[in-house]
Design a protein around this motif. Structure first.
Motif, mmCIF file in Angstrom:
data_model
loop_
_atom_site.group_PDB
_atom_site.id
_atom_site.type_symbol
_atom_site.label_atom_id
_atom_site.label_comp_id
_atom_site.label_asym_id
_atom_site.label_seq_id
_atom_site.Cartn_x
_atom_site.Cartn_y
_atom_site.Cartn_z
ATOM 1 N N LYS A 1 1.098 -0.563 -0.740
ATOM 2 C CA LYS A 1 0.244 -0.572 0.007
ATOM 3 C C LYS A 1 0.658 1.048 0.041
ATOM 4 O O LYS A 1 1.486 1.650 0.892
ATOM 5 C CB LYS A 1 -0.955 -0.193 1.049
ATOM 6 C CG LYS A 1 -2.293 -0.923 1.522
ATOM 7 C CD LYS A 1 -3.322 -0.888 2.402
ATOM 8 C CE LYS A 1 -3.768 -2.001 2.623
ATOM 9 N NZ LYS A 1 -5.177 -1.364 3.346
ATOM 10 N N SER B 1 1.991 5.045 0.751
ATOM 11 C CA SER B 1 1.025 5.724 2.226
ATOM 12 C C SER B 1 1.132 7.068 2.058
ATOM 13 O O SER B 1 1.793 7.592 1.467
ATOM 14 C CB SER B 1 2.605 5.689 3.380
ATOM 15 O OG SER B 1 4.133 5.787 2.762
ATOM 16 N N GLU C 1 -8.643 5.151 2.890
ATOM 17 C CA GLU C 1 -8.535 4.053 3.643
ATOM 18 C C GLU C 1 -9.209 2.989 3.053
ATOM 19 O O GLU C 1 -8.898 1.942 2.514
ATOM 20 C CB GLU C 1 -8.071 3.834 4.992
ATOM 21 C CG GLU C 1 -7.084 4.500 5.828
ATOM 22 C CD GLU C 1 -7.688 4.589 7.688
ATOM 23 O OE1 GLU C 1 -9.114 4.366 8.236
ATOM 24 O OE2 GLU C 1 -6.973 5.187 8.532
ATOM 25 N N GLN D 1 -1.890 3.535 3.102
ATOM 26 C CA GLN D 1 -2.224 3.046 4.008
ATOM 27 C C GLN D 1 -1.720 4.986 4.729
ATOM 28 O O GLN D 1 -1.141 5.241 4.242
ATOM 29 C CB GLN D 1 -0.690 2.781 4.676
ATOM 30 C CG GLN D 1 0.350 2.586 6.030
ATOM 31 C CD GLN D 1 1.317 2.216 6.124
ATOM 32 O OE1 GLN D 1 1.980 1.565 5.581
ATOM 33 N NE2 GLN D 1 1.571 2.044 7.192
ATOM 34 N N MET E 1 7.182 7.468 9.665
ATOM 35 C CA MET E 1 6.205 7.248 8.151
ATOM 36 C C MET E 1 6.810 6.283 6.530
ATOM 37 O O MET E 1 6.879 5.851 6.551
ATOM 38 C CB MET E 1 5.001 7.601 8.301
ATOM 39 C CG MET E 1 3.903 6.282 7.350
ATOM 40 S SD MET E 1 2.000 7.534 7.740
ATOM 41 C CE MET E 1 1.003 6.656 6.422
ATOM 42 N N PRO F 1 6.114 8.585 4.185
ATOM 43 C CA PRO F 1 5.738 8.786 3.942
ATOM 44 C C PRO F 1 5.665 8.731 2.013
ATOM 45 O O PRO F 1 6.298 9.476 1.770
ATOM 46 C CB PRO F 1 4.141 9.417 4.296
ATOM 47 C CG PRO F 1 5.155 10.683 4.554
ATOM 48 C CD PRO F 1 5.981 9.815 5.500
#
Length: 214
Positions: A3, A5, A24, A29, A46, A48
């Motif tokens: 996924k 992010s 989501e 994510q 994270m 991302p």
């Protein structure tokens, strides 16, 4: 399946939750933050692929600050600004030029959440990003004003005199008076008509910014 992010930075609790749920459901994510301090922690943990950033986050650093700091450390991160500001030039001293590879969405112009998802896809793949630049829409408020003219109307709205504006902008009084006249004319205000043209201009500008803050 891997996924992608995204971190959503939005100070309004309800909207932040709604955006997280929407993304989501679109198989992202999602991490969330309410301010710049929270954002820095979440982004660091994270790492991302993308950020969705409000610009006005209350006191402290803005979404512009978060974007600049993140891109300096993570140059490949994709960015979508999601904001009430129809034009980043309205941010005053915080105003920035939005890079071509960054999306800019006005909350009030969003027809549905799919637009945000499409904007994320565009910045992540670096394709058709220009389709998600509400700050370049010709119908946006005061679209025909230059950056200088936006600054002048903001100074007028702040109650600055011609002399003060000249000092702030490091220009002569004559040049300042001419620039003010051109600004008022660009706003469609007849500077020779009866009444106070400056008051009319400020009222028009404050009417726009009030819509943003409501």
């Amino acid at each position: 399946m891997f996924k992608r992010s995204v971190v959503v930075v939005e100070d309004e609790d309800f909207l932040r939750g709604l955006l997280a749920t929407t993304l989501e459901a679109a198989d992202f994510q999602v991490g969330t933050a309410a301010n710049a301090l929270d954002a820095r922690r979440v982004i660091k943990n994270m790492d991302p692929d993308a950020l969705v950033l409000d610009i006005n986050l209350g006191r402290g650093h803005s979404g512009f600050d978060i974007a600049e700091a993140t891109m300096a450390e993570m140059p490949d991160v994709a960015i979508v600004f999601l904001t009430d500001l129809p034009d980043p030039r309205f941010a005053g001293k915080e105003a920035k030029v939005i890079p071509k590879n960054v999306a800019y969405l006005n909350k009030r112009m969003l027809e549905d959440t799919q637009t945000l998802i499409n904007a994320l896809e565009a910045v992540l793949t670096e394709k058709n990003v220009e389709q998600f630049r509400h700050d370049l829409e010709s119908a946006r408020p005061l679209a025909n004003l230059s950056r200088t003219q936006i600054q002048i109307i903001q100074l007028l709205a702040a109650g600055k005199t011609n002399a003060q504006i000249a000092e702030i902008r490091k220009r002569s009084i004559a040049a300042t008076e001419s620039a003010i006249s051109r600004t008022l004319e660009a706003m469609g205000i007849d500077t020779k008509a009866t009444g106070n043209a400056r008051v009319e201009a400020v009222s028009q500008y404050l009417g726009i910014t009030k819509l943003v803050s409501d």
